[in-house]
Design an enzyme around this catalytic site. Structure first.
Site, PDB file in Angstrom:
ATOM      1  N   GLU A   1      -0.535  -9.456  -1.162  1.00 58.68           N
ATOM      2  CA  GLU A   1      -1.933  -9.847  -0.897  1.00 58.68           C
ATOM      3  C   GLU A   1      -2.705  -9.998  -2.204  1.00 58.68           C
ATOM      4  O   GLU A   1      -3.530 -10.904  -2.347  1.00 58.68           O
ATOM      5  CB  GLU A   1      -2.600  -8.806   0.008  1.00 58.68           C
ATOM      6  CG  GLU A   1      -2.057  -8.857   1.433  1.00 58.68           C
ATOM      7  CD  GLU A   1      -2.662  -7.814   2.344  1.00 58.68           C
ATOM      8  OE1 GLU A   1      -2.759  -6.638   1.919  1.00 58.68           O
ATOM      9  OE2 GLU A   1      -3.028  -8.158   3.474  1.00 58.68           O
TER      10      GLU A   1
ATOM     11  N   GLU B   1       4.489  -5.512   7.141  1.00 63.61           N
ATOM     12  CA  GLU B   1       3.751  -4.436   7.817  1.00 63.61           C
ATOM     13  C   GLU B   1       4.165  -4.266   9.272  1.00 63.61           C
ATOM     14  O   GLU B   1       4.099  -3.160   9.828  1.00 63.61           O
ATOM     15  CB  GLU B   1       2.232  -4.703   7.738  1.00 63.61           C
ATOM     16  CG  GLU B   1       1.619  -4.410   6.377  1.00 63.61           C
ATOM     17  CD  GLU B   1       1.643  -5.597   5.425  1.00 63.61           C
ATOM     18  OE1 GLU B   1       2.465  -6.516   5.615  1.00 63.61           O
ATOM     19  OE2 GLU B   1       0.834  -5.593   4.474  1.00 63.61           O
TER      20      GLU B   1
ATOM     21  N   GLY C   1       0.446  -5.176   0.509  1.00 70.37           N
ATOM     22  CA  GLY C   1      -0.736  -5.263  -0.359  1.00 70.37           C
ATOM     23  C   GLY C   1      -0.440  -5.856  -1.729  1.00 70.37           C
ATOM     24  O   GLY C   1      -1.326  -6.441  -2.358  1.00 70.37           O
TER      25      GLY C   1
ATOM     26  N   ALA D   1       0.854  -1.189   0.000  1.00 72.47           N
ATOM     27  CA  ALA D   1       0.000   0.000   0.000  1.00 72.47           C
ATOM     28  C   ALA D   1       0.889   1.237   0.000  1.00 72.47           C
ATOM     29  O   ALA D   1       2.027   1.189   0.480  1.00 72.47           O
ATOM     30  CB  ALA D   1      -0.878  -0.011   1.239  1.00 72.47           C
TER      31      ALA D   1
HETATM   32  N1  COA Z   1       4.535   3.173  -0.426  1.00 71.13           N
HETATM   33  C1  COA Z   1       4.908   4.347  -0.954  1.00 71.13           C
HETATM   34  N2  COA Z   1       6.060   4.522  -1.623  1.00 71.13           N
HETATM   35  C2  COA Z   1       6.849   3.455  -1.757  1.00 71.13           C
HETATM   36  C3  COA Z   1       6.525   2.200  -1.231  1.00 71.13           C
HETATM   37  C4  COA Z   1       5.295   2.070  -0.541  1.00 71.13           C
HETATM   38  N3  COA Z   1       4.857   0.914  -0.052  1.00 71.13           N
HETATM   39  N4  COA Z   1       7.515   1.320  -1.525  1.00 71.13           N
HETATM   40  C5  COA Z   1       8.434   2.024  -2.220  1.00 71.13           C
HETATM   41  N5  COA Z   1       8.042   3.296  -2.352  1.00 71.13           N
HETATM   42  C6  COA Z   1       8.739   4.398  -3.037  1.00 71.13           C
HETATM   43  C7  COA Z   1       9.900   4.922  -2.218  1.00 71.13           C
HETATM   44  O1  COA Z   1       9.448   5.859  -1.254  1.00 71.13           O
HETATM   45  C8  COA Z   1      10.758   5.533  -3.303  1.00 71.13           C
HETATM   46  O2  COA Z   1      10.185   6.760  -3.666  1.00 71.13           O
HETATM   47  P1  COA Z   1      11.161   8.061  -3.885  1.00 71.13           P
HETATM   48  O3  COA Z   1      12.096   7.671  -4.995  1.00 71.13           O
HETATM   49  O4  COA Z   1      10.211   9.153  -4.279  1.00 71.13           O
HETATM   50  O5  COA Z   1      11.849   8.268  -2.592  1.00 71.13           O
HETATM   51  C9  COA Z   1      10.565   4.586  -4.473  1.00 71.13           C
HETATM   52  O6  COA Z   1       9.337   3.904  -4.226  1.00 71.13           O
HETATM   53  C10 COA Z   1      11.662   3.550  -4.591  1.00 71.13           C
HETATM   54  O7  COA Z   1      11.756   2.888  -3.354  1.00 71.13           O
HETATM   55  P2  COA Z   1      13.115   2.753  -2.526  1.00 71.13           P
HETATM   56  O8  COA Z   1      12.761   2.520  -1.103  1.00 71.13           O
HETATM   57  O9  COA Z   1      14.006   3.900  -2.805  1.00 71.13           O
HETATM   58  O10 COA Z   1      13.738   1.435  -3.196  1.00 71.13           O
HETATM   59  P3  COA Z   1      14.735   0.396  -2.517  1.00 71.13           P
HETATM   60  O11 COA Z   1      15.165  -0.494  -3.635  1.00 71.13           O
HETATM   61  O12 COA Z   1      15.781   1.101  -1.737  1.00 71.13           O
HETATM   62  O13 COA Z   1      13.828  -0.437  -1.471  1.00 71.13           O
HETATM   63  C11 COA Z   1      11.888  -1.665  -0.749  1.00 71.13           C
HETATM   64  C12 COA Z   1      12.768  -1.217  -1.940  1.00 71.13           C
HETATM   65  C13 COA Z   1      10.688  -2.413  -1.335  1.00 71.13           C
HETATM   66  C14 COA Z   1      12.680  -2.603   0.175  1.00 71.13           C
HETATM   67  C15 COA Z   1      11.423  -0.432   0.038  1.00 71.13           C
HETATM   68  O14 COA Z   1      10.911   0.535  -0.881  1.00 71.13           O
HETATM   69  C16 COA Z   1      10.354  -0.715   1.041  1.00 71.13           C
HETATM   70  O15 COA Z   1      10.635  -1.238   2.114  1.00 71.13           O
HETATM   71  N6  COA Z   1       9.069  -0.365   0.735  1.00 71.13           N
HETATM   72  C17 COA Z   1       7.973  -0.516   1.648  1.00 71.13           C
HETATM   73  C18 COA Z   1       7.527  -1.944   1.730  1.00 71.13           C
HETATM   74  C19 COA Z   1       6.391  -2.080   2.727  1.00 71.13           C
HETATM   75  O16 COA Z   1       6.544  -1.834   3.907  1.00 71.13           O
HETATM   76  N7  COA Z   1       5.210  -2.501   2.232  1.00 71.13           N
HETATM   77  C20 COA Z   1       4.038  -2.624   3.046  1.00 71.13           C
HETATM   78  C21 COA Z   1       3.272  -1.360   3.051  1.00 71.13           C
HETATM   79  S1  COA Z   1       1.845  -1.391   4.124  1.00 71.13           S
END
Ligand code: COA
Length: 260
Positions: free
Chosen positions: A114, A134, A111, A66
C-alpha cells in the site's frame, strides 16, 4: 528511540528513506508509522532533497505488511486508530509535493504494498513479490490498497491479487505496467537513482503540478480534468521557471530552475 526509518541523502537532490526492521521483514509498527511521518516532515522541509526513494533494509523485503503481532489483543478503538494512522501516512505520501519512487526488493505485501502504491513510480527487482494477502488472515486491506490497486491495474488484475492472495512477481508487475523498471536485486538502487536523476532535470513546480494532475485525474470527469490541466499549464507558463525553460531552449543552454 531506535531508528526504524533511516533517511540519507545518497546523491545531490536525492533522498533515500529506508524501512529498517529487517528481522521482521520491515513489518509496519506504530513506532514505525510515527517515524515515517517524522521523516516525511524532514524531507518536506529540506530544500536540498528534490526526489525521494523509499526502500526496505535487508534485501528480503520492502515491507511484509502491518505488524501482525501488534494486531493481537488490541481493543477495536486501538486497531482502528492504527488503521487511521496508516491511512494518514499513505494519503500524505500520495500527495507529497516531491516525487517519490518505491524501490522494491523481496516482499511488498499488505501495508508495504500500500505504501508502494502511494509512490509515483515503482522500481522492482526480480526478487520482488507484491500482494495484498490480508484475506488469508480473515481481514482486508485498510490503507488504500483495494482502491489504489484498482486504479493502477484495473478491476480484474486487482481482483486476482486480492481474491487469490497471489504474490505477483516483479517481472509480472513490470509487464502489467505497475512497475516502471525491472532489474537484478543488486542493481535496484542504481536503477531507482537513474529514475530520480531524470526527475531532477524536470522543473520542480512542473513535477508537483503534474503529480497533482495524475492524482486528480483518476477521479475527475474528463472535461473537469482537462480544464484543470490547462489551468496548470497557464500557471506554469507564468512562472519564472516556465519562462526560464523556454529561454534556455532557445538560447541552447541548460535551464536553471528555481522552483518559482
Ligand atoms: N507482521 C509481523 N511480523 C512479520 C510479518 C508481519 N506482517 N511478516 C513477517 N514477520 C516476521 C515473522 O514473524 C518472522 O519473525 P520471527 O523470526 O521472529 O519469527 C520474520 O518476520 C521473518 O518472517 P518469516 O515468516 O519467518 O519469513 P518467510 O520467508 O518464511 O516468509 C512471508 C515471508 C512474507 C511470506 C511471511 O512472513 C508472511 O506471510 N508475512 C505476513 C504477510 C502478510 O500477511 N501481510 C499482511 C499483513 S496485514
Amino acid at each position: 528511540m531506535s531508528s526504524l526509518v533511516l533517511l540519507d541523502e545518497i546523491s545531490p537532490g536525492i533522498g533515500l528513506l529506508t524501512l529498517n526492521r529487517p528481522d521482521k521483514l520491515n513489518a509496519l509498527s506504530w513506532d514505525m508509522l510515527d517515524q515515517l511521518q517524522a521523516r516525511l516532515d524532514e524531507v518536506e522541509t529540506n530544500s536540498e532533497i528534490k526526489v525521494l526513494i523509499l526502500t526496505g533494509a535487508g534485501g528480503k523485503a520492502f515491507a511484509a505488511g502491518a505488524d501482525i503481532a501488534g494486531y493481537k489483543g488490541r481493543r477495536e478503538r486501538e486497531f482502528m486508530d492504527f488503521q487511521f494512522a496508516g491511512r494518514r501516512f499513505n494519503d500524505r505520501l500520495e500527495s507529497f509535493p516531491k516525487p517519490t519512487i518505491a524501490a522494491i526488493n523481496g516482499y511488498a505485501l499488505g501495508g508495504g504494498f500500500e505504501i508502494a502504491l502511494c509512490c509515483d513510480l515503482l522500481v522492482v527487482s526480480t526478487s520482488a513479490r507484491l500482494g495484498l494477502p490480508e484475506g488469508l488472515l480473515g481481514l482486508s486491506p485498510g490503507g488504500g490498497g483495494t482502491q489504489r490497486l484498482l486504479r493502477s491495474v484495473g478491476r480484474h488484475c486487482a481482483a486476482d491479487l486480492l481474491l487469490t492472495a497471489w504474490r505477483m512477481k516483479g517481472e509480472r508487475a513490470y509487464e502489467v505496467g505497475l512497475a516502471s523498471a525491472l532489474c537484478d536485486p543488486d542493481d535496484l538502487l542504481s536503477v531507482a537513482k537513474g529514475k530520480a536523476e531524470a526527475m531532477l532535470k524536470v522543473a520542480p513546480l512542473a513535477l508537483t503540478e503534474m503529480k497533482r494532475l495524475i492524482r486528480l485525474g483518476e477521479d475527475a470527469s474528463l472535461p473537469a480534468a482537462l480544464s484543470f490541466e490547462q489551468e496548470v499549464l497557464f500557471r506554469l507558463y507564468c512562472s519564472d521557471d516556465g519562462q526560464e525553460g523556454i529561454d534556455a531552449f532557445l538560447e541552447k543552454r541548460q535551464p536553471q530552475f528555481k522552483g518559482k
